[in-house]
Design an enzyme around this catalytic site. Structure first.
Site, PDB file in Angstrom:
ATOM      1  N   ARG A 199       0.780  -1.245   0.000  1.00 37.98           N
ATOM      2  CA  ARG A 199       0.000   0.000   0.000  1.00 37.98           C
ATOM      3  C   ARG A 199       0.807   1.288   0.000  1.00 37.98           C
ATOM      4  NH1 ARG A 199      -2.853  -3.786   2.355  1.00 37.98           N
ATOM      5  NH2 ARG A 199      -4.897  -4.203   1.461  1.00 37.98           N
TER       6      ARG A 199
ATOM      7  N   GLN B 202       2.198 -10.913   9.248  1.00 36.77           N
ATOM      8  CA  GLN B 202       1.332 -11.005   8.065  1.00 36.77           C
ATOM      9  C   GLN B 202       2.199 -11.310   6.841  1.00 36.77           C
ATOM     10  OE1 GLN B 202      -1.779  -7.620   8.041  1.00 36.77           O
ATOM     11  NE2 GLN B 202      -0.202  -6.899   9.421  1.00 36.77           N
TER      12      GLN B 202
ATOM     13  N   HIS C 190      -0.559 -15.283   7.511  1.00 34.41           N
ATOM     14  CA  HIS C 190      -1.031 -15.313   6.122  1.00 34.41           C
ATOM     15  C   HIS C 190      -0.309 -16.374   5.303  1.00 34.41           C
ATOM     16  CE1 HIS C 190      -2.672 -10.903   6.435  1.00 34.41           C
ATOM     17  NE2 HIS C 190      -3.338 -11.769   7.164  1.00 34.41           N
TER      18      HIS C 190
ATOM     19  N   CYS D  18      -1.139 -28.164  -4.240  1.00 42.78           N
ATOM     20  CA  CYS D  18      -2.252 -28.271  -5.186  1.00 42.78           C
ATOM     21  C   CYS D  18      -3.539 -27.790  -4.523  1.00 42.78           C
ATOM     22  CB  CYS D  18      -2.393 -29.712  -5.662  1.00 42.78           C
ATOM     23  SG  CYS D  18      -3.889 -29.968  -6.646  1.00 42.78           S
TER      24      CYS D  18
ATOM     25  N   CYS E 187      -5.972 -31.155  -4.449  1.00 41.76           N
ATOM     26  CA  CYS E 187      -5.750 -32.339  -3.593  1.00 41.76           C
ATOM     27  C   CYS E 187      -4.786 -32.059  -2.442  1.00 41.76           C
ATOM     28  CB  CYS E 187      -5.260 -33.530  -4.417  1.00 41.76           C
ATOM     29  SG  CYS E 187      -3.532 -33.404  -4.942  1.00 41.76           S
TER      30      CYS E 187
ATOM     31  N   SER F 117      -0.093  -1.331   7.472  1.00 41.24           N
ATOM     32  CA  SER F 117      -1.078  -0.255   7.325  1.00 41.24           C
ATOM     33  C   SER F 117      -2.289  -0.511   8.209  1.00 41.24           C
ATOM     34  CB  SER F 117      -1.527  -0.165   5.861  1.00 41.24           C
ATOM     35  OG  SER F 117      -2.105  -1.394   5.467  1.00 41.24           O
TER      36      SER F 117
ATOM     37  N   ASN G 258       5.823   2.680  12.242  1.00 38.28           N
ATOM     38  CA  ASN G 258       5.476   2.626  10.821  1.00 38.28           C
ATOM     39  C   ASN G 258       6.033   3.846  10.092  1.00 38.28           C
ATOM     40  OD1 ASN G 258       3.881   0.716   9.175  1.00 38.28           O
ATOM     41  ND2 ASN G 258       2.797   2.545   8.517  1.00 38.28           N
TER      42      ASN G 258
HETATM   43  P1  NAD Z   1       0.659  -2.829   3.604  1.00 33.85           P
HETATM   44  O1  NAD Z   1       1.359  -2.720   2.302  1.00 33.85           O
HETATM   45  O2  NAD Z   1      -0.814  -2.621   3.622  1.00 33.85           O
HETATM   46  O3  NAD Z   1       1.286  -1.752   4.611  1.00 33.85           O
HETATM   47  C1  NAD Z   1       2.665  -1.632   4.801  1.00 33.85           C
HETATM   48  C2  NAD Z   1       2.909  -0.455   5.724  1.00 33.85           C
HETATM   49  O4  NAD Z   1       4.296  -0.447   6.043  1.00 33.85           O
HETATM   50  C3  NAD Z   1       2.569   0.896   5.112  1.00 33.85           C
HETATM   51  O5  NAD Z   1       1.764   1.625   6.013  1.00 33.85           O
HETATM   52  C4  NAD Z   1       3.929   1.565   4.925  1.00 33.85           C
HETATM   53  O6  NAD Z   1       3.877   2.954   5.178  1.00 33.85           O
HETATM   54  C5  NAD Z   1       4.772   0.873   5.960  1.00 33.85           C
HETATM   55  N1  NAD Z   1       6.200   0.780   5.616  1.00 33.85           N
HETATM   56  C6  NAD Z   1       6.767   0.610   4.404  1.00 33.85           C
HETATM   57  N2  NAD Z   1       8.104   0.511   4.517  1.00 33.85           N
HETATM   58  C7  NAD Z   1       8.384   0.644   5.835  1.00 33.85           C
HETATM   59  C8  NAD Z   1       9.582   0.630   6.588  1.00 33.85           C
HETATM   60  N3  NAD Z   1      10.782   0.482   6.011  1.00 33.85           N
HETATM   61  N4  NAD Z   1       9.506   0.783   7.934  1.00 33.85           N
HETATM   62  C9  NAD Z   1       8.308   0.954   8.553  1.00 33.85           C
HETATM   63  N5  NAD Z   1       7.138   0.977   7.881  1.00 33.85           N
HETATM   64  C10 NAD Z   1       7.178   0.812   6.543  1.00 33.85           C
HETATM   65  O7  NAD Z   1       1.034  -4.232   4.230  1.00 33.85           O
HETATM   66  P2  NAD Z   1       0.345  -5.051   5.436  1.00 33.85           P
HETATM   67  O8  NAD Z   1      -0.275  -4.134   6.402  1.00 33.85           O
HETATM   68  O9  NAD Z   1       1.344  -6.072   5.858  1.00 33.85           O
HETATM   69  O10 NAD Z   1      -0.885  -5.877   4.833  1.00 33.85           O
HETATM   70  C11 NAD Z   1      -1.114  -6.280   3.581  1.00 33.85           C
HETATM   71  C12 NAD Z   1      -0.806  -7.676   3.121  1.00 33.85           C
HETATM   72  O11 NAD Z   1       0.465  -7.564   2.569  1.00 33.85           O
HETATM   73  C13 NAD Z   1      -0.663  -8.816   4.052  1.00 33.85           C
HETATM   74  O12 NAD Z   1      -1.677  -9.728   3.780  1.00 33.85           O
HETATM   75  C14 NAD Z   1       0.687  -9.474   3.646  1.00 33.85           C
HETATM   76  O13 NAD Z   1       0.546 -10.861   3.545  1.00 33.85           O
HETATM   77  C15 NAD Z   1       0.955  -8.876   2.335  1.00 33.85           C
HETATM   78  N6  NAD Z   1       2.313  -8.671   1.839  1.00 33.85           N
HETATM   79  C16 NAD Z   1       3.376  -9.337   2.342  1.00 33.85           C
HETATM   80  C17 NAD Z   1       4.646  -9.080   1.844  1.00 33.85           C
HETATM   81  C18 NAD Z   1       5.803  -9.851   2.424  1.00 33.85           C
HETATM   82  O14 NAD Z   1       5.632 -10.978   2.872  1.00 33.85           O
HETATM   83  N7  NAD Z   1       6.992  -9.266   2.434  1.00 33.85           N
HETATM   84  C19 NAD Z   1       4.845  -8.144   0.849  1.00 33.85           C
HETATM   85  C20 NAD Z   1       3.723  -7.464   0.335  1.00 33.85           C
HETATM   86  C21 NAD Z   1       2.472  -7.729   0.853  1.00 33.85           C
END
Ligand code: NAD
Length: 239
Positions: free
Chosen positions: A31, A96, A114, A122, A125, A182, A203
């Protein structure tokens, strides 16, 4: 710094992380400005409907994410959190993230709310398969079904054991540190609200999402975590 003091004195601490924890390992989040979803709507691809009806887009998207993971490594912030667990300052990490970087950094008690990107299986199955089979768009070798990554798609149930354990530990912990999320994805975004102990939100961008926390730290995860570690070391006489 308050967080260092709280960590040093807390009886039990749980860290809850999101995609922002891994951006400094060069994995885009969803995001923020450089996130995955700038050009693709998450609902159209990270959903069972895409798996069923738009498998081409689904595999292309997750192949890109698997490839982004190749060659990445945990950063110093992940390592500090693992160190805190080893030294008894952190009990567990609930994440997450689907990238496995906390475990790669040495964290032992990790609840992957997550799922995990590399865990290919699969959809029909449940047989396991290799990431290379998924990337090559091969069918399941057992039943011919569609292969998929072991991530929880929007609308799917969370892994019950990981969720229930994380939930009960968060409810009873004296300190919860929420990093790089986020707080938009349900139900993980409810976890900080269920905490009875102190809550901290670290954050890069903090808006109304920070209002329910006892302490808000706006900035990059790696920078702030390593600064907290430095202050803790000073306080412990380790420097
Ligand atoms: P999100 O993208 O919604 O939010 C990420 C937040 O982290 C943002 O508010 C951003 O401002 C902040 N951010 C970015 N870089 C940062 C940093 N260096 N230090 C501190 N804050 C920072 O992600 P979310 O809230 O985890 O939720 C969304 C979904 O994203 C989850 O379901 C997750 O599985 C998935 N996801 C996972 C990965 C991964 O495993 N690396 C990558 C992308 C998305």
């Amino acid at each position: 710094m308050k967080l260092a003091n709280w960590l040093l004195t807390s009886k039990s601490t749980i860290v809850l992380t999101g995609a922002g924890m891994s951006t400094e390992s060069n994995l885009p989040d969803f995001r923020s400005k450089e996130g995955w979803w700038r050009s693709i709507d998450p609902i159209t691809v990270a959903a069972p409907e895409a798996l069923d009806n738009n498998y081409e887009l689904f595999t292309d998207f997750y192949t890109a994410r698997l490839e982004a993971l190749e060659g990445t490594a945990p950063h110093e912030g992940h390592q500090v959190i693992a160190d805190w667990e080893e030294r008894g300052f952190v009990d567990a990490v609930a994440t997450q993230n689907v990238d496995g970087l906390h475990t790669a950094a040495g964290s032992k008690n990790v609840y992957e709310l997550h799922g995990s990107l590399k865990n290919i299986y699969c959809h029909n199955c449940g047989a396991k398969a290799a990431p290379s089979d998924f990337k090559a768009k091969r069918k399941c070798g057992v039943c011919g079904g569609k292969l998929r990554p072991g991530v929880i798609l929007f609308g799917e149930m969370l892994p019950q054991e990981a969720w229930n354990t994380a939930l009960s530990r968060i409810k009873s912990a004296s300190l919860i540190i929420v990093i790089g999320t986020s707080l938009e994805v349900y139900p993980a975004n409810q976890l900080p609200l269920l905490a009875s102990g102190r809550t901290v939100y670290l954050n890069a961008e903090v808006s109304s999402s920070g209002q329910d926390f006892d302490l808000v730290l706006e900035g990059k995860a790696k920078t702030i975590i390593t600064e907290v570690q430095r202050i803790m070391h000073e306080a412990e006489g380790l420097v």
